[in-house]
Enzyme design. Sequence first.
Site, PDB file in Angstrom:
ATOM      1  N   GLY A  18      14.926  54.594 -19.103  1.00 49.40           N
ATOM      2  CA  GLY A  18      15.430  54.218 -17.789  1.00 49.40           C
ATOM      3  C   GLY A  18      16.934  54.052 -17.778  1.00 49.40           C
ATOM      4  CB  THR A  19      19.203  52.241 -20.087  1.00 52.66           C
ATOM      5  OG1 THR A  19      18.421  51.040 -20.031  1.00 52.66           O
ATOM      6  CG2 THR A  19      20.676  51.899 -20.188  1.00 52.66           C
ATOM      7  CD  GLN A  64       9.976  46.344 -13.367  1.00 50.01           C
ATOM      8  OE1 GLN A  64       8.799  46.108 -13.122  1.00 50.01           O
ATOM      9  NE2 GLN A  64      10.501  46.154 -14.558  1.00 50.01           N
ATOM     10  CB  THR A 118      15.556  68.247 -30.681  1.00 49.46           C
ATOM     11  OG1 THR A 118      16.507  69.016 -31.417  1.00 49.46           O
ATOM     12  CG2 THR A 118      14.173  68.856 -30.811  1.00 49.46           C
ATOM     13  CG  ASN A 138      14.517  44.010 -13.013  1.00 50.11           C
ATOM     14  OD1 ASN A 138      15.239  44.361 -12.086  1.00 50.11           O
ATOM     15  ND2 ASN A 138      14.975  43.336 -14.048  1.00 50.11           N
ATOM     16  CB  CYS A 159      18.859  27.819 -22.813  1.00 50.51           C
ATOM     17  SG  CYS A 159      19.330  26.636 -21.564  1.00 50.51           S
TER      18      CYS A 159
HETATM   19  C1  LIG Z   1      13.281  48.376 -17.596  1.00 51.34           C
HETATM   20  C2  LIG Z   1      14.176  48.711 -16.500  1.00 51.34           C
HETATM   21  C3  LIG Z   1      15.298  49.517 -16.712  1.00 51.34           C
HETATM   22  C4  LIG Z   1      15.692  50.013 -18.083  1.00 51.34           C
HETATM   23  O1  LIG Z   1      14.770  50.919 -18.614  1.00 51.34           O
HETATM   24  P1  LIG Z   1      14.735  51.244 -20.186  1.00 51.34           P
HETATM   25  O2  LIG Z   1      13.678  52.278 -20.316  1.00 51.34           O
HETATM   26  O3  LIG Z   1      14.411  49.948 -20.860  1.00 51.34           O
HETATM   27  O4  LIG Z   1      16.065  51.762 -20.576  1.00 51.34           O
HETATM   28  C5  LIG Z   1      16.102  49.807 -15.631  1.00 51.34           C
HETATM   29  N1  LIG Z   1      15.819  49.342 -14.399  1.00 51.34           N
HETATM   30  C6  LIG Z   1      14.745  48.575 -14.155  1.00 51.34           C
HETATM   31  C7  LIG Z   1      14.484  48.107 -12.763  1.00 51.34           C
HETATM   32  C8  LIG Z   1      13.897  48.224 -15.191  1.00 51.34           C
HETATM   33  O5  LIG Z   1      12.850  47.456 -14.929  1.00 51.34           O
END
Ligand SMILES: *Cc1c(COP(=O)(O)O)cnc(C)c1O
Length: 415
Positions: free
Chosen positions: A72-73, A190, A248, A152, A336
């Site tokens: 996702g990132t 999400q 790859t 999220n 924390c």
């Molecule tokens: C988990 C998440 C990401 C990041 O995804 P990864 O696969 O961990 O890199 C980005 N946006 C949202 C809303 C997420 O819940």
Amino acid sequence: MKKHIYLDHAATTPTDPRVVKAMAPYWTKNFANPSSLYYIGQRAKNTLDNARIAVAKIFNSQPEEVIFTGGGTESINLAIKGAVIASRLTPAHVITSNFEHHAVLNAVYALKNQGHEVSLIPVDAEGFVMQDKLWSEIQDNTVLISIMMANNEVGTIEPIQEIGAHLEKLNKERKAKNLPHIFFHTDACQAAGALELNVDKLHVDLLSINGSKIYGPKGVGALYIRRGTALKALVDGGGQEKNLRSGTENIPGIVGLATALNIAEQNREKENKRLITLRDWTIKKLLTTIPKTLLNGHASQRLPNNINISILDIEGEAMLLYLDEIGIQASTGSACTAQDLEPSHVIRALGRPYEAAHGSLRLTLGHSTTKEDLVFLSKKLPGIVKYLRQVSPINVDMNTLHSSIKKYPREIIKL
Ligand SMILES: *Cc1c(COP(=O)(O)O)cnc(C)c1O
């Protein structure tokens, strides 16, 4: 045996055994590189093509409009930075909300550090992006808007379709004035599995998903890129994935992502219905049996699996440790931990003061969640809260809290 009640599916999901099974042949047997010209290489290429077709079907797009990434990132970074760099404007202007995942926020901070302009649009008390502020923030050099499909932490579902439709009209006016096109990206990490991802209905140009939130493998993602959307690659190399994501291809992961997405789509409506019933039962139970609590996010326009409540006068981390003791895994917006000094920016963006962010509890349900689990939780939690409050030095007045939420300044932040 110790209980094991996993209520943190927004952090990640277990991989579905059917997904693991679908991936299995691609480690030791069908391991070839899809760029190789011999038969088993071409067979791997076929597998890749079929996974792309499967994902495109869920997006209602052409297979050529889907590329696979390392999660996702990475999809989000490629969409946001890639679109801004490809615009060739300096400075280019990007609009997003103050409510996004760190993958989006830190990508736009990085752009800011490279000399670009960024506006962060506030959300209202329930987490909806304030559209009047969004539209008033458009500049001549705006090239991208990125708004998440569902949050999220608090589960609020944003009106992506409505924003996308309005932007489409705006883009027509801009074209007549020779202003740059504003592309629309949504972080659907999400939303995938819970909401329909039809890119035409949503009017999005870019959409990011990952495997790890939909019972697929971690470290694999997809990015939808509408035809005509220019992106600059962030990783250069052998030119895979239409030269946008060299390296790859992760065939087992990609097969896993496509399989997981398909399974999710087949079960979506039925599972949503089941989860919504469990979610609403639990929210009501916790809000009525624990004094000084507050729901975070919208009551119904929220992800079917998301529960997020602020429990005043306690520290979220302490609550999590006590829940862990009885076998329940959950999450908090408290801060924390070593990594975070500030409490959740999402809970704060709703206008909740620090005290409410510190005592927030996120429970995200999933396939394994049963009514019995939630009955167990709702029997145990009031006692834990009561105990923690006895030793707590904090005592927030609820009337003051509600009026401070109302008065919270919802300002656009210009980076
Ligand atoms: C988990 C998440 C990401 C990041 O995804 P990864 O696969 O961990 O890199 C980005 N946006 C949202 C809303 C997420 O819940």
